[in-house]
Design an enzyme around this catalytic site. Structure first.
Site, PDB file in Angstrom:
ATOM      1  N   CYS A 130      39.926  36.586  39.556  1.00  0.00           N
ATOM      2  CA  CYS A 130      40.372  37.979  39.431  1.00  0.00           C
ATOM      3  C   CYS A 130      39.197  38.907  39.158  1.00  0.00           C
ATOM      4  CB  CYS A 130      41.421  38.107  38.336  1.00  0.00           C
ATOM      5  SG  CYS A 130      43.006  37.370  38.813  1.00  0.00           S
ATOM      6  N   GLU A 166      46.624  40.201  38.243  1.00  0.00           N
ATOM      7  CA  GLU A 166      45.596  41.170  38.606  1.00  0.00           C
ATOM      8  C   GLU A 166      45.411  41.236  40.117  1.00  0.00           C
ATOM      9  OE1 GLU A 166      44.249  39.157  34.696  1.00  0.00           O
ATOM     10  OE2 GLU A 166      45.392  38.623  36.489  1.00  0.00           O
TER      11      GLU A 166
END
Length: 161
Positions: free
Chosen positions: A115, A75
């Site tokens: 993330c 991510e």
């Protein structure tokens, strides 16, 4: 004493066929990215794909390193690449998928806390929610904003209090 209930809304689907064509394409980009991840230690391959406001799709995958924690999640690879290449273009959506032992996982895997924080900063940066599509083989979960996955978030406003 006033109590406030914080509710997270997660939409769940049983098949990729239930998604829009645009979301299906984004999930397929994430799957493609997972196949190219570098995960020789964990054998846990993660792929992410971003849909940008300009229609571009950007991929990322996890990159491991023997000197833990020097690697980076899929991510963040995708978000940082998008921000480097298209610094003024908001992110509309991210699809995330993972595989291990040669197969995609049945149940979707959510992004880690780091993330989530980076995605939240990206939402705030462009003042636009990012739809999160978590894709497993037998289940897909969608939230309309990263704040649904991180409801008690830390953001820049807290630095000024």
């Amino acid at each position: 004493m006033k109590k406030t209930q914080i509710i997270t809304t997660v939409y769940e689907y049983d098949s990729i066929d239930e998604l829009s064509k645009e979301d299906q394409a984004l999930v397929n980009q994430a799957k493609d990215a997972a196949h190219r991840s570098y995960a020789p230690y964990s054998k846990f391959n993660v792929g992410a794909a971003l849909l940008l406001e300009n229609g571009e799709m950007v991929q990322g995958n996890n990159q491991e390193n023997s000197a833990y924690p020097s690697g980076l999640c899929a991510e963040r690879v995708a978000v940082f690449y998008a921000n480097a290449k298209y610094p003024d273009v908001p992110v509309k959506a991210i699809a995330i998928t993972s595989r291990t032992n040669g197969s995609f996982l049945e149940t979707p895997v959510p992004p880690c806390g780091s993330c989530r924080q980076v995605l939240l900063e990206t939402e705030d940066r462009y003042n636009q929610p990012i739809r999160v599509i978590l894709c497993g083989e037998n289940k897909i979960r969608i939230v309309e904003s990263i704040k649904q996955l991180l409801p008690l978030f830390f953001d820049k406003d807290m630095l000024n209090e």
